[in-house]
Design a protein around this motif. Structure first.
Motif, PDB file in Angstrom:
ATOM      1  N   HIS A  51       0.817  -1.209   0.000  1.00 12.56           N
ATOM      2  CA  HIS A  51       0.000   0.000   0.000  1.00 12.56           C
ATOM      3  C   HIS A  51       0.858   1.270   0.000  1.00 12.56           C
ATOM      4  O   HIS A  51       2.009   1.256   0.414  1.00 12.56           O
ATOM      5  N   SER A  52       0.222   2.338  -0.420  1.00 12.21           N
ATOM      6  CA  SER A  52       0.871   3.657  -0.350  1.00 12.21           C
ATOM      7  C   SER A  52       0.569   4.266   1.015  1.00 12.21           C
ATOM      8  O   SER A  52      -0.358   3.843   1.715  1.00 12.21           O
ATOM      9  N   LYS A  54      -0.643   7.231   1.480  1.00 13.99           N
ATOM     10  CA  LYS A  54      -1.971   7.841   1.364  1.00 13.99           C
ATOM     11  C   LYS A  54      -3.078   6.831   1.646  1.00 13.99           C
ATOM     12  O   LYS A  54      -4.043   7.114   2.355  1.00 13.99           O
ATOM     13  N   GLY A  55      -2.921   5.649   1.057  1.00 14.54           N
ATOM     14  CA  GLY A  55      -3.940   4.605   1.227  1.00 14.54           C
ATOM     15  C   GLY A  55      -4.083   4.183   2.684  1.00 14.54           C
ATOM     16  O   GLY A  55      -5.204   4.055   3.199  1.00 14.54           O
ATOM     17  N   SER A  76       7.059   0.339   1.379  1.00 16.95           N
ATOM     18  CA  SER A  76       6.840   0.841   0.013  1.00 16.95           C
ATOM     19  C   SER A  76       7.450   2.239  -0.116  1.00 16.95           C
ATOM     20  O   SER A  76       8.125   2.544  -1.106  1.00 16.95           O
ATOM     21  N   GLU A  98      -0.702  -2.343  -6.694  1.00 15.50           N
ATOM     22  CA  GLU A  98      -0.994  -0.983  -7.138  1.00 15.50           C
ATOM     23  C   GLU A  98      -0.497   0.080  -6.142  1.00 15.50           C
ATOM     24  O   GLU A  98       0.019   1.117  -6.539  1.00 15.50           O
ATOM     25  N   GLY A  99      -0.648  -0.218  -4.848  1.00 16.65           N
ATOM     26  CA  GLY A  99      -0.240   0.745  -3.827  1.00 16.65           C
ATOM     27  C   GLY A  99       1.251   1.041  -3.871  1.00 16.65           C
ATOM     28  O   GLY A  99       1.694   2.165  -3.613  1.00 16.65           O
ATOM     29  N   GLU A 102       1.874   3.263  -6.827  1.00 17.44           N
ATOM     30  CA  GLU A 102       1.413   4.607  -6.457  1.00 17.44           C
ATOM     31  C   GLU A 102       2.470   5.336  -5.618  1.00 17.44           C
ATOM     32  O   GLU A 102       2.793   6.497  -5.874  1.00 17.44           O
ATOM     33  N   GLU A 103       3.044   4.623  -4.660  1.00 22.06           N
ATOM     34  CA  GLU A 103       4.048   5.231  -3.787  1.00 22.06           C
ATOM     35  C   GLU A 103       5.310   5.577  -4.571  1.00 22.06           C
ATOM     36  O   GLU A 103       5.925   6.630  -4.358  1.00 22.06           O
ATOM     37  N   LYS A 105       5.481   6.305  -7.810  1.00 19.58           N
ATOM     38  CA  LYS A 105       5.157   7.460  -8.655  1.00 19.58           C
ATOM     39  C   LYS A 105       5.105   8.735  -7.825  1.00 19.58           C
ATOM     40  O   LYS A 105       5.604   9.784  -8.239  1.00 19.58           O
ATOM     41  N   GLU A 106       4.481   8.629  -6.673  1.00 16.84           N
ATOM     42  CA  GLU A 106       4.361   9.771  -5.738  1.00 16.84           C
ATOM     43  C   GLU A 106       5.731  10.358  -5.418  1.00 16.84           C
ATOM     44  O   GLU A 106       5.889  11.556  -5.228  1.00 16.84           O
TER      45      GLU A 106
END
Lengths: 275, 275
Positions: A51-52, A54-55, A76, A98-99, A102-103, A105-106
């Motif tokens: 997970h990210s 944010k998530g 992550s 996916e998380g 996302e992390e 890319k963030e």
């Protein structure tokens, strides 16, 4: 001065300590709130690379726990931060969920379009993987990508019981390529610890880690000489603690008890070096 | 007497020797026919555990090669035969493809309904696997199943290039469980060799193995003192042969040349022990 008053930084493991499965551990939200009201710095730590920040922050907020993304040290994020800060322009391939993407890319880590152009393979738990995911990761490594793993846990408590974790994904790639992971960022590594200490902004001797795992939480505390508290809400029993080489400073049934336990402990002031 | 006349048993590797990808190697069908017409016993050998003997026999027949199922020694069959003959009533869990399950059933090996009731985990290449397949295999082993693998090849030439093979599947399970494969039946193991020699019905000194792999075909020949011929239609180059510890008795461009090559070689009669 009691032990509680001496401590300013609380590193709190999430999985098995703050939540278990889809449920928040009873009293965890209230405890984190009280710690903050008492002026403590609280960070959430987790080896889960699925997970990210944010998530996870969003999930916690829904359950009454206020930990913003910047107060979460997830494997992550530590992987993403490591790559972004030291290998800025190197493209990565991801064997993970996916998380994690996302992390990455963030944090500005460029994701490769094809396995063969990746300089790094980022490996984490991937509960939806297929043969082609393994094969792409394999191809990234056979074409020269180095391996960074979020953690190397063998198992995690999944919905159908104890389930295969990152060690499985990593084992598939290592055994088929002959390569070995260059970097594993999760607890008890210094990557995770350093990042946490930078964020928490207090001294090691004023810091405690609270978690349910002897080999990641308590081990990290021992390795870097911070205080350690084991909770029994996760996968560890009192018996396992007796048999382990890792000994927490104290054991509690649940994170709910942490404040009271520490208030009853004598302070270390003047702080002694740990054995 | 020339070498060809001395030899009665021909163990012929399939993948890379008789076919490559979806195509039959030019001249392979004619060569196998001629060997049989000359009164030689011909068996097809393969480490691929993804197919049943029936499936492979059918595929070969479609391409003009007559090798009935009982003349095929596949790792799927050797694993099935091993379990059926020594562990008759022990249920197995399969991390592998439909052809492997078919071969196990064909030999009377009982398939478990749940991972936890399996006494053996049979591992092979599984190009359609998902996370749950890995997890079920993991659960079989954590509940006590021993591991038997059809082979331990790291890579195979797949449709999109060199691809992750059984070593990947096995590595995932070994790394996450801490268990190790008990048995690996593929070449160059004695499981494969013994089964082949039982079927071929002639002496080791009258037998040759022809294949494209130094580490499985030529290694097996060396280990069990049979003659060896390397073909260059597969993954091995002449340069690799020079660098390898495994040295074939002779090298040919293709299986098509085997008869002529052997006819030009002096016989070993009286047969000398090999170094």
């Amino acid at each position: 001065m009691n032990r509680y008053d001496e401590l300013h930084g609380f590193l709190i493991d999430l999985d098995g300590t703050v939540w278990k499965g889809a449920h928040i551990v009873a009293g965890a939200a209230e405890t984190i709130r009280t710690l903050k009201e008492d002026g403590k710095r609280v960070l959430g730590l987790s080896n889960r690379g699925t997970h990210s920040r944010k998530g996870i922050s969003h999930f916690l907020k829904e359950h009454g726990i206020d930990l913003p993304p910047e107060d979460l040290i997830l494997s992550s994020y530590v992987a993403a931060d490591f790559l972004a800060s030291r290998y800025k322009k190197q493209k990565v391939w991801v064997l993970g969920e996916e998380g994690l993407v996302e992390e990455l890319k963030e944090n500005g880590v460029p994701i490769a379009d094809h396995p063969k152009e990746a300089k790094w393979l980022v490996v984490s738990l991937h509960t939806k993987l297929g043969y082609e995911d393994l094969n792409h990761a394999f191809q990234a490594v056979t074409h020269g990508a180095r391996i960074i793993a979020t953690n190397k846990d063998k198992t995690y408590p999944g919905p159908s019981g104890l389930s295969i974790d990152v060690a499985g994904m990593l084992g598939a790639i290592e055994a088929s390529t002959g390569a070995r992971a260059d970097i594993i960022v999760g607890k008890p590594s210094h990557y995770m610890f350093d990042k946490a200490m930078l964020k928490i902004g207090c001294e090691a001797r004023e810091t405690i880690i609270i978690g349910d795992s002897l080999t990641s939480d308590i081990a990290m505390g021992e390795l870097f000489s911070i205080s350690t508290g084991l909770v029994l809400t996760g996968n560890t029993t009192l018996k396992m603690t007796e048999d382990s080489i890792y000994k927490p400073d104290f054991v509690m049934d649940s994170i709910r008890d942490v404040r009271q336990k520490l208030q009853l402990m004598k302070g270390l002031n003047p702080l002694k070096p740990r054995k």
